[in-house]
Scaffold this active site. Structure first.
Site, short mmCIF file in Angstrom:
data_model
loop_
_atom_site.label_atom_id
_atom_site.label_comp_id
_atom_site.label_asym_id
_atom_site.label_seq_id
_atom_site.Cartn_x
_atom_site.Cartn_y
_atom_site.Cartn_z
N HIS A 90 0.74 -1.21 -0.04
CA HIS A 90 -0.10 -0.06 -0.12
C HIS A 90 0.85 1.09 0.05
CE1 HIS A 90 -3.64 2.48 1.40
NE2 HIS A 90 -2.35 3.36 1.88
N GLU A 91 1.75 1.25 0.88
CA GLU A 91 2.68 2.51 0.97
C GLU A 91 3.57 2.59 -0.17
OE1 GLU A 91 2.26 4.77 3.12
OE2 GLU A 91 0.81 3.66 4.25
N HIS A 94 1.94 4.59 -2.76
CA HIS A 94 2.05 5.96 -2.77
C HIS A 94 3.64 6.29 -3.14
CE1 HIS A 94 -1.40 6.71 -0.57
NE2 HIS A 94 -1.10 5.87 0.51
#
Length: 399
Positions: A90-91, A94
């Site tokens: 998920h990170e 980003h």
């Protein structure tokens, strides 16, 4: 958890300077994934243990009752590890999107509330913030769908149980992160939309942080009510999340106010040019006699053949026993360059303020073409911030 645009110091951070496994400020460096440094905070161990315990003791025994306690424990450990792998992906969503937007990445830290992507530079446009913010939830959506499909594929019971829980938790993470409360991803998406609508980042941030505070108070109130009236431990956890949202929203608002006060200033406008320097091979005794006695400062840049190699804090010298002054060299007592924020004259005052804030040194070396150009302290920035904030405060009172 939401991507966090932290403006950090420009410190040389090659793999040689930061070995794998090194513990810094409670964070353990694991290495790099796709060019992005990954760290784990000690608080991650707390939530990891809680997840393993809750899965092994409650979730999997009720979901897969035909398996042994050892199997439930093994499932819990695997599920917890894959959950944190999901957070990391998920990170990374980003961070990788931020790199596509031309932003500098400091790294990813997994901690108590999940994960945070840390950027060295701020969002350049509303579109860039939107694309970076939405990248993480899209990863969670894909992971959730994949795990749900695996759970429906008729695999062995243990695998099916782990996949079903991972599908549920990734989709739950998706929904939670899309709550329009800064600094969650949904809050950043909202701010990007407001920023695009009016072209005013400050106004967009104020609206998004006010909503973030509202959700923070809401979560705290609901959590306390659940804990008191239902005796639910999850209520305490919800209140804790609300407290985190409240603090993070306030920090975001303070950052925008600070950025506005320091707007237009750069390091060259604030730094001390031609500071008193010390040769790294000088003994502490010679330093005290030849330098400190006549030119007393709290910090001295340390040089070797004209190039900066560190900072010597006078407090470090005071801690050296008098019997060692004639044998210990300045380079032995200094703060090495790898631990000192490095700035350029063109660095903005806002970036410099973040670079010199804890836990880094409160003084940074200004370097141009490898040579010392000046010295900047947090005091220099605070003084400028105070002076520039006075007219704004007076105007606000008059209004």
């Amino acid at each position: 958890m939401a991507a966090e645009a932290e403006r950090l110091s420009r410190i040389p951070e090659g793999d040689a300077a930061k070995p794998r496994g090194r513990v810094v400020n409670g964070n353990i460096r694991l290495g790099r994934v796709g060019g992005v440094e990954v760290r784990i905070n000690w608080s991650w161990l707390v939530i990891f243990a809680l997840i393993v315990w809750s899965l092994a003791d409650g979730v999997f025994p009720s979901q897969n009752p035909g398996l042994s306690g050892g199997a439930h424990l093994a499932m819990a450990i695997v599920a917890a590890l894959l959950f944190f792998a999901s957070l990391l992906l998920h990170e990374l969503g980003h961070s990788w999107q931020a790199r596509r937007e031309g932003m500098e990445i400091d790294g990813i830290t997994l901690w108590l509330f999940g994960g945070v992507s840390q950027f060295k530079t701020q969002f350049t446009t509303a579109g860039a913030e939107f694309r970076i913010a939405i990248a993480g939830p899209l990863v969670s959506l894909v992971l959730g769908v994949v795990f749900v499909l695996l759970a429906l594929a008729g695999l062995p019971s243990a695998v099916d149980g782990v996949a079903a829980w991972l599908g549920y938790i990734n989709l739950a993470l998706l929904v939670f992160n899309l709550i329009p409360a800064l600094p969650l991803d949904g809050g950043r998406v909202l701010r990007a939309a407001l920023w695009q609508l009016r072209g005013d980042l400050g106004w967009a941030t104020r609206i998004a942080t006010d909503i973030g505070r509202g959700f923070g108070y809401l979560f705290i109130g609901l959590g306390i009510a659940m804990f008191i009236f239902q005796g639910s431990f999850s209520g305490a956890w919800l209140a804790f999340i609300g407290w985190f949202l409240l603090q993070a929203a306030n920090a975001e608002a303070r950052y925008i106010a600070t950025a506005a006060a320091l707007d237009g200033l750069r390091v060259r406008d604030l730094m001390v040019r031609d500071p008193v320097t010390v040769d790294g091979d000088l003994t502490i005794g010679r330093f005290m006699d030849d330098v400190a006695w006549s030119r007393r400062f709290t910090t001295y840049p340390v040089v070797d053949a004209g190039r900066p190699i560190g900072l010597l804090a006078f407090s470090s010298v005071a801690a050296v026993p008098r019997s060692e002054w004639d044998t210990l060299r300045v380079r032995d007592a200094m703060i090495p360059l790898v631990s000192v924020p490095l700035l350029t004259e063109d660095t903005t005052a806002v970036e410099a303020l973040t670079a010199l804030s804890p836990p880094t040194s409160n003084r940074g070396i200004v370097v141009e073409n490898g040579h010392l150009a000046g010295l900047l302290s947090i005091t220099d920035l605070a003084r400028s911030l105070e002076v520039r904030s006075r007219p704004r405060a007076a105007a606000a009172e008059a209004a």
